[in-house]
Design a protein around this motif. Sequence first.
Motif, PDB file in Angstrom:
ATOM      1  N   PHE A 106       4.900  48.900 120.620  1.00 47.93           N
ATOM      2  CA  PHE A 106       5.076  49.361 122.003  1.00 47.93           C
ATOM      3  C   PHE A 106       6.507  49.216 122.505  1.00 47.93           C
ATOM      4  O   PHE A 106       6.902  49.902 123.446  1.00 47.93           O
ATOM      5  CB  PHE A 106       4.108  48.617 122.930  1.00 47.93           C
ATOM      6  N   LYS A 107       7.300  48.326 121.903  1.00 48.21           N
ATOM      7  CA  LYS A 107       8.660  48.125 122.400  1.00 48.21           C
ATOM      8  C   LYS A 107       9.503  49.399 122.285  1.00 48.21           C
ATOM      9  O   LYS A 107      10.540  49.500 122.925  1.00 48.21           O
ATOM     10  CB  LYS A 107       9.331  46.960 121.671  1.00 48.21           C
ATOM     11  N   GLY A 260       3.358  37.752 125.122  1.00 46.37           N
ATOM     12  CA  GLY A 260       4.306  36.766 124.618  1.00 46.37           C
ATOM     13  C   GLY A 260       5.266  36.386 125.731  1.00 46.37           C
ATOM     14  O   GLY A 260       5.145  35.347 126.355  1.00 46.37           O
ATOM     15  N   ASN A 261       6.193  37.295 126.029  1.00 48.26           N
ATOM     16  CA  ASN A 261       7.084  37.094 127.164  1.00 48.26           C
ATOM     17  C   ASN A 261       6.509  37.659 128.460  1.00 48.26           C
ATOM     18  O   ASN A 261       7.138  37.601 129.507  1.00 48.26           O
ATOM     19  CB  ASN A 261       8.453  37.727 126.887  1.00 48.26           C
ATOM     20  N   PHE A 262       5.346  38.260 128.402  1.00 44.91           N
ATOM     21  CA  PHE A 262       4.602  38.772 129.561  1.00 44.91           C
ATOM     22  C   PHE A 262       5.276  39.941 130.270  1.00 44.91           C
ATOM     23  O   PHE A 262       4.977  40.214 131.426  1.00 44.91           O
ATOM     24  CB  PHE A 262       4.303  37.627 130.562  1.00 44.91           C
ATOM     25  N   GLY A 263       6.163  40.666 129.570  1.00 47.74           N
ATOM     26  CA  GLY A 263       6.762  41.847 130.169  1.00 47.74           C
ATOM     27  C   GLY A 263       5.758  42.985 130.237  1.00 47.74           C
ATOM     28  O   GLY A 263       5.619  43.661 131.262  1.00 47.74           O
ATOM     29  N   ASN A 264       5.026  43.179 129.159  1.00 49.55           N
ATOM     30  CA  ASN A 264       4.070  44.273 129.075  1.00 49.55           C
ATOM     31  C   ASN A 264       2.983  44.147 130.157  1.00 49.55           C
ATOM     32  O   ASN A 264       2.691  45.095 130.875  1.00 49.55           O
ATOM     33  CB  ASN A 264       3.453  44.243 127.670  1.00 49.55           C
ATOM     34  N   ALA A 312       4.961  37.881 117.284  1.00 53.96           N
ATOM     35  CA  ALA A 312       5.706  38.450 118.417  1.00 53.96           C
ATOM     36  C   ALA A 312       5.257  37.817 119.738  1.00 53.96           C
ATOM     37  O   ALA A 312       5.836  38.085 120.784  1.00 53.96           O
ATOM     38  CB  ALA A 312       5.541  39.963 118.466  1.00 53.96           C
ATOM     39  N   THR A 390      -0.704  46.663 120.323  1.00 53.22           N
ATOM     40  CA  THR A 390       0.741  46.666 120.525  1.00 53.22           C
ATOM     41  C   THR A 390       1.559  47.019 119.284  1.00 53.22           C
ATOM     42  O   THR A 390       2.741  47.325 119.385  1.00 53.22           O
ATOM     43  CB  THR A 390       1.206  45.288 121.061  1.00 53.22           C
ATOM     44  N   ALA A 391       0.941  46.925 118.099  1.00 52.33           N
ATOM     45  CA  ALA A 391       1.684  47.274 116.876  1.00 52.33           C
ATOM     46  C   ALA A 391       0.720  47.817 115.828  1.00 52.33           C
ATOM     47  O   ALA A 391      -0.486  47.543 115.857  1.00 52.33           O
ATOM     48  CB  ALA A 391       2.411  46.060 116.327  1.00 52.33           C
TER      49      ALA A 391
HETATM   50  C1  LIG Z   1       6.697  41.939 121.877  1.00 53.85           C
HETATM   51  C2  LIG Z   1       5.278  42.008 121.395  1.00 53.85           C
HETATM   52  C3  LIG Z   1       4.200  41.448 122.125  1.00 53.85           C
HETATM   53  C4  LIG Z   1       4.405  40.664 123.392  1.00 53.85           C
HETATM   54  O1  LIG Z   1       4.821  41.460 124.468  1.00 53.85           O
HETATM   55  P1  LIG Z   1       5.428  40.818 125.775  1.00 53.85           P
HETATM   56  O2  LIG Z   1       5.841  41.930 126.641  1.00 53.85           O
HETATM   57  O3  LIG Z   1       6.573  39.955 125.321  1.00 53.85           O
HETATM   58  O4  LIG Z   1       4.346  39.973 126.391  1.00 53.85           O
HETATM   59  C5  LIG Z   1       2.910  41.634 121.651  1.00 53.85           C
HETATM   60  N1  LIG Z   1       2.672  42.294 120.495  1.00 53.85           N
HETATM   61  C6  LIG Z   1       3.672  42.828 119.763  1.00 53.85           C
HETATM   62  C7  LIG Z   1       3.354  43.534 118.497  1.00 53.85           C
HETATM   63  C8  LIG Z   1       5.006  42.707 120.176  1.00 53.85           C
HETATM   64  O5  LIG Z   1       5.998  43.229 119.427  1.00 53.85           O
END
Ligand SMILES: *Cc1c(COP(=O)(O)O)cnc(C)c1O
Length: 443
Positions: A106-107, A260-264, A312, A390-391
């Motif tokens: 998703f990044k 993780g960092n809670f941005g999403n 991640a 997310t991946a």
């Molecule tokens: C970065 C990432 C997360 C965490 O996302 P945040 O926005 O940091 O909470 C979760 N899953 C994957 C695969 C990531 O690359």
Amino acid sequence: MRYYSTNHNAPEATLEKAIIKGLAEDRGLYMPETIRRLPKSFFENIDAYSFHEIAFQVASAFFGDDIESEALSQIVKQTLNFDCPIVEVENNIFALELFHGPTLAFKDVGARFMARALQYYISKATKQHTGKGMNVLVATSGDTGAAVANGFWGVEGIHVFVLYPKGKVSKIQESQFTTLKNNITALEVDGVFDDCQSLVKTAFMDEELNSRIKITSANSINVARFLPQAFYYFHAYAQLRKLNRITADMNELVFCTPSGNFGNITAGLFGQQMGLPVKRFIAANNANDVFFNYLTSGIYQPQPSIQTIANAMDVGNPSNFVRIKELFKGSWSEIKKHVDGIAYTDDMIKDTIRRCYNENKYILDPHGACGFQALKDKLAQNEVGIFLETAHPAKFKKTIDDILGRDIPIPQRLQNFMQGAKQSIEIKNDYSTLRQILIEKAI
Ligand SMILES: *Cc1c(COP(=O)(O)O)cnc(C)c1O
């Protein structure tokens, strides 16, 4: 739109400054001073809109004051050259697949948007004859470097330097930023991730260097990387509506975001404040359970990060927690009303991946597995759940192969990276070497 700092001790910034600086002078995170609600008619007709139309409406609410409509539409178009479909994995539990972009995670969305937004400001400055190119420095333990390098790849006027720890990044990840060449320079540092990060920080603080070249970071807290993540929450809702799985007057949708960092997840919460009808959010975590503990105790206690198979999300002090606090004026009870939480050990994640595959023939990645399981554990009857996948699981091929006892296929896009020739510059963990390279190669 003006952006203020979560520490409330820095001047408000324009969008341009917030993007280029990333962090406010008082080291707080930038927040838009208002969050505009989208009109009721937008939500009534959302099932008729394309992903681009939806994303453009959302983008306009944030960036429309600052970037002309035509240019913003182009930026959105260039960001979203892939789809984010929903797939029903199990009864009433949908995966929102965010892995159809260049680096299969998703990044890509935030990185691509930021690259084009930065380019917009650079080309404006060039037209006024004041500009020169911009150099982006990013330290990575794997995924961020891949998303940023690919997001900025071929974008004119920007050169990217990716610093990564030698031998500590998987081959698949490494190939995603060392085979691009062109405007991407990969620097292989003889050290660990923290060394890469402190080299980057030293460069940002080096005033003499900053007077010679323009450098910026593409950190995930940047508003241009973070806010566009709201796009796909709206798009997912639109898809459920199109499938008639939810109606305009229902409020039974639960989003679950592996965090993780809670941005999403914070981008999703912004969406909710813009009027997206979400009943509640669930933050799914691995063994790094700082947020989960905050929900149960009311006390936020950062911890050293713990290594897990969902790496991640190995974050012991989520940087966007301050944004969530800001959204709900610091109220623990308000936060709990909107966001639920749960945390899983590696063994539980492995079990989930195994069972989901056996029962549904759907291969989860370790992060999405936390999201899927959280919905299984927490979704009430009548509710419809969407977890963010997310991946792509192939990004964690060895882990998944071991868990499932299979040899899962690698998508063509990932194979292409792995076939490319690696090009990187090996450097000692030494600032003067980095500085020399920056002066030689920066634009
Ligand atoms: C970065 C990432 C997360 C965490 O996302 P945040 O926005 O940091 O909470 C979760 N899953 C994957 C695969 C990531 O690359």
